[in-house]
Design an enzyme around this catalytic site. Structure first.
Site, PDB file in Angstrom:
ATOM      1  N   ARG A 104       0.758  -0.965  -0.079  1.00  0.00           N
ATOM      2  CA  ARG A 104       0.021   0.176   0.186  1.00  0.00           C
ATOM      3  C   ARG A 104       1.016   1.087  -0.088  1.00  0.00           C
ATOM      4  O   ARG A 104       1.673   1.398   0.729  1.00  0.00           O
ATOM      5  CB  ARG A 104      -0.714  -0.063   1.167  1.00  0.00           C
ATOM      6  CG  ARG A 104      -1.936   1.309   1.304  1.00  0.00           C
ATOM      7  CD  ARG A 104      -2.793   0.575   2.390  1.00  0.00           C
ATOM      8  NE  ARG A 104      -3.765  -0.428   1.681  1.00  0.00           N
ATOM      9  CZ  ARG A 104      -4.954  -0.091   1.300  1.00  0.00           C
ATOM     10  NH1 ARG A 104      -5.521   0.729   1.306  1.00  0.00           N
ATOM     11  NH2 ARG A 104      -5.730  -1.250   0.645  1.00  0.00           N
ATOM     12  N   THR A 108      -0.463   7.546  -0.906  1.00  0.00           N
ATOM     13  CA  THR A 108      -1.691   7.638  -1.680  1.00  0.00           C
ATOM     14  C   THR A 108      -2.895   6.537  -1.251  1.00  0.00           C
ATOM     15  O   THR A 108      -3.852   6.765  -1.396  1.00  0.00           O
ATOM     16  CB  THR A 108      -1.601   7.400  -2.985  1.00  0.00           C
ATOM     17  OG1 THR A 108      -1.215   6.077  -3.402  1.00  0.00           O
ATOM     18  CG2 THR A 108      -0.540   8.269  -3.792  1.00  0.00           C
ATOM     19  N   ASP A 200      -0.578  -7.946  12.873  1.00  0.00           N
ATOM     20  CA  ASP A 200       0.127  -7.995  11.619  1.00  0.00           C
ATOM     21  C   ASP A 200       0.452  -9.470  11.066  1.00  0.00           C
ATOM     22  O   ASP A 200       1.468 -10.050  11.661  1.00  0.00           O
ATOM     23  CB  ASP A 200       1.519  -7.137  11.507  1.00  0.00           C
ATOM     24  CG  ASP A 200       1.876  -6.839   9.955  1.00  0.00           C
ATOM     25  OD1 ASP A 200       1.865  -5.715   9.544  1.00  0.00           O
ATOM     26  OD2 ASP A 200       2.342  -8.066   9.520  1.00  0.00           O
ATOM     27  N   ASP A 203       4.152 -10.163   9.827  1.00  0.00           N
ATOM     28  CA  ASP A 203       5.017 -10.252  10.831  1.00  0.00           C
ATOM     29  C   ASP A 203       5.078 -11.337  11.937  1.00  0.00           C
ATOM     30  O   ASP A 203       5.967 -12.100  12.375  1.00  0.00           O
ATOM     31  CB  ASP A 203       5.152  -8.911  11.734  1.00  0.00           C
ATOM     32  CG  ASP A 203       5.506  -7.811  10.874  1.00  0.00           C
ATOM     33  OD1 ASP A 203       6.324  -8.110  10.024  1.00  0.00           O
ATOM     34  OD2 ASP A 203       5.223  -6.533  11.212  1.00  0.00           O
TER      35      ASP A 203
HETATM   36  C1  PRP Z   1      -1.457  -7.482   5.004  1.00  0.00           C
HETATM   37  C2  PRP Z   1      -2.299  -8.727   5.015  1.00  0.00           C
HETATM   38  C3  PRP Z   1      -3.025  -8.162   3.518  1.00  0.00           C
HETATM   39  C4  PRP Z   1      -3.174  -6.707   3.819  1.00  0.00           C
HETATM   40  C5  PRP Z   1      -4.390  -6.355   4.533  1.00  0.00           C
HETATM   41  O1  PRP Z   1      -0.361  -7.346   4.510  1.00  0.00           O
HETATM   42  O2  PRP Z   1      -1.454  -9.853   4.568  1.00  0.00           O
HETATM   43  O3  PRP Z   1      -2.383  -8.331   2.587  1.00  0.00           O
HETATM   44  O4  PRP Z   1      -2.099  -6.429   4.923  1.00  0.00           O
HETATM   45  O5  PRP Z   1      -5.011  -5.033   4.539  1.00  0.00           O
HETATM   46  P1  PRP Z   1      -5.877  -4.252   3.584  1.00  0.00           P
HETATM   47  O6  PRP Z   1      -7.197  -5.037   3.247  1.00  0.00           O
HETATM   48  O7  PRP Z   1      -6.240  -2.989   4.260  1.00  0.00           O
HETATM   49  O8  PRP Z   1      -5.290  -4.011   2.297  1.00  0.00           O
HETATM   50  P2  PRP Z   1       0.592  -6.329   4.686  1.00  0.00           P
HETATM   51  O9  PRP Z   1       0.501  -5.152   3.561  1.00  0.00           O
HETATM   52  O10 PRP Z   1       0.959  -6.166   6.034  1.00  0.00           O
HETATM   53  O11 PRP Z   1       2.062  -6.920   3.740  1.00  0.00           O
HETATM   54  P3  PRP Z   1       2.833  -8.185   4.380  1.00  0.00           P
HETATM   55  O12 PRP Z   1       2.133  -9.486   4.154  1.00  0.00           O
HETATM   56  O13 PRP Z   1       4.017  -8.354   3.344  1.00  0.00           O
HETATM   57  O14 PRP Z   1       3.484  -8.033   5.675  1.00  0.00           O
HETATM   58  N1  URA Z   2      -2.887  -6.246   7.915  1.00  0.00           N
HETATM   59  C1  URA Z   2      -2.713  -7.070   9.004  1.00  0.00           C
HETATM   60  O1  URA Z   2      -1.702  -8.145   8.748  1.00  0.00           O
HETATM   61  N2  URA Z   2      -3.531  -7.019   9.848  1.00  0.00           N
HETATM   62  C2  URA Z   2      -4.488  -6.164   9.782  1.00  0.00           C
HETATM   63  O2  URA Z   2      -4.881  -6.268  11.070  1.00  0.00           O
HETATM   64  C3  URA Z   2      -4.748  -5.352   9.076  1.00  0.00           C
HETATM   65  C4  URA Z   2      -3.975  -5.264   7.826  1.00  0.00           C
END
Ligand code: PRP
Ligand code: URA
Length: 209
Positions: A104, A108, A200, A203
């Site tokens: 993300r 933006t 998360d 993580d």
């Molecule tokens: C987390 C999760 C989703 C996203 C959800 O990934 O695995 O992909 O956040 O959030 P959203 O519905 O608001 O888009 P993250 O962006 O933390 O990346 P990562 O899995 O690489 O840690």
């Molecule tokens: N991404 C995560 O991994 N956890 C949350 O709760 C929201 C976004």
């Protein structure tokens, strides 16, 4: 099958509770996420079409059933979606696996694709997009959009936990994509984390915080 399905089998609810617990470390988190993904895959694939086949048992000829029609593709959204692939592959070992990386943009908030490698025949596959967390739903919606742009037509989404207010938005953008969840939580907090959620997911899976 189209719609939102919450798979609340007792085994899934039990394992999800341990996954949520902050005291659960990466080893157990990974193992349980894998197990829950396998249990969910059982329901997510309930409508796969079958065709009759003739076989011979050691005793007699008989007819049995084999999964027909489209082959399955699994598409994890990186990183955390990776934690759900192994469990599904154990049930559907012939599935091909595509990968989509989405982050993300901090300014933006728009989802940005940084990696995409899909099986060449995705148009012919029954695709299961996997990502444990559906928070704003932006990552999953973008992942599904990228798949459609590359020719994917038959798509279902499998996630662990969703925030209630965002499921509808995802459904509006992709009304053709059924959504399978283990739980719908209370809300998003000010940082767009799911409450109570599990923190998360990436993580916790990989011990990066
Ligand atoms: C987390 C999760 C989703 C996203 C959800 O990934 O695995 O992909 O956040 O959030 P959203 O519905 O608001 O888009 P993250 O962006 O933390 O990346 P990562 O899995 O690489 O840690
Ligand atoms: N991404 C995560 O991994 N956890 C949350 O709760 C929201 C976004």
């Amino acid at each position: 099958v189209n719609g939102v399905h919450v798979i609340d089998h007792p085994l899934i609810r039990h394992k999800l509770t341990i996954i949520r617990d902050r005291h659960t470390g990466p080893k157990e988190f990974r193992e349980l996420l894998d197990e829950v993904a396998m249990l969910m895959a059982y329901e997510v694939t309930r409508d796969l079409p079958l065709e009759e086949v003739e076989i011979e048992t050691p005793i007699a000829r008989t007819t049995g059933w084999t999964i027909s029609g489209k082959k399955v593709g699994i598409v994890p959204i990186l990183r955390a979606g990776l934690g759900m692939v192994g469990g599904i592959l154990r049930l559907i070992p012939t599935a091909k696996v595509g990968h989509i990386g989405v982050y993300r943009d901090p300014e933006t908030l728009a989802p940005v694709e940084y990696y995409c490698k899909l099986p060449p025949d995705i148009a012919e596959r029954e695709l299961i997009v996997v990502d444990p967390m559906l928070a704003t739903g932006g990552s999953a919606a973008a992942g599904i959009r990228f798949i459609k742009e590359r020719g994917g037509t038959s798509i279902r989404l499998m996630a662990l936990i969703a925030a209630p207010e965002r499921i509808e938005r995802l459904r509006r953008e992709h009304p053709d994509v059924p959504v399978f969840l283990a739980a719908v939580d209370e809300r998003l907090d000010e940082n767009a984390y799911i409450v109570p959620g599990l923190g998360d997911a990436g993580d916790r899976l990989y011990g990066t915080r």
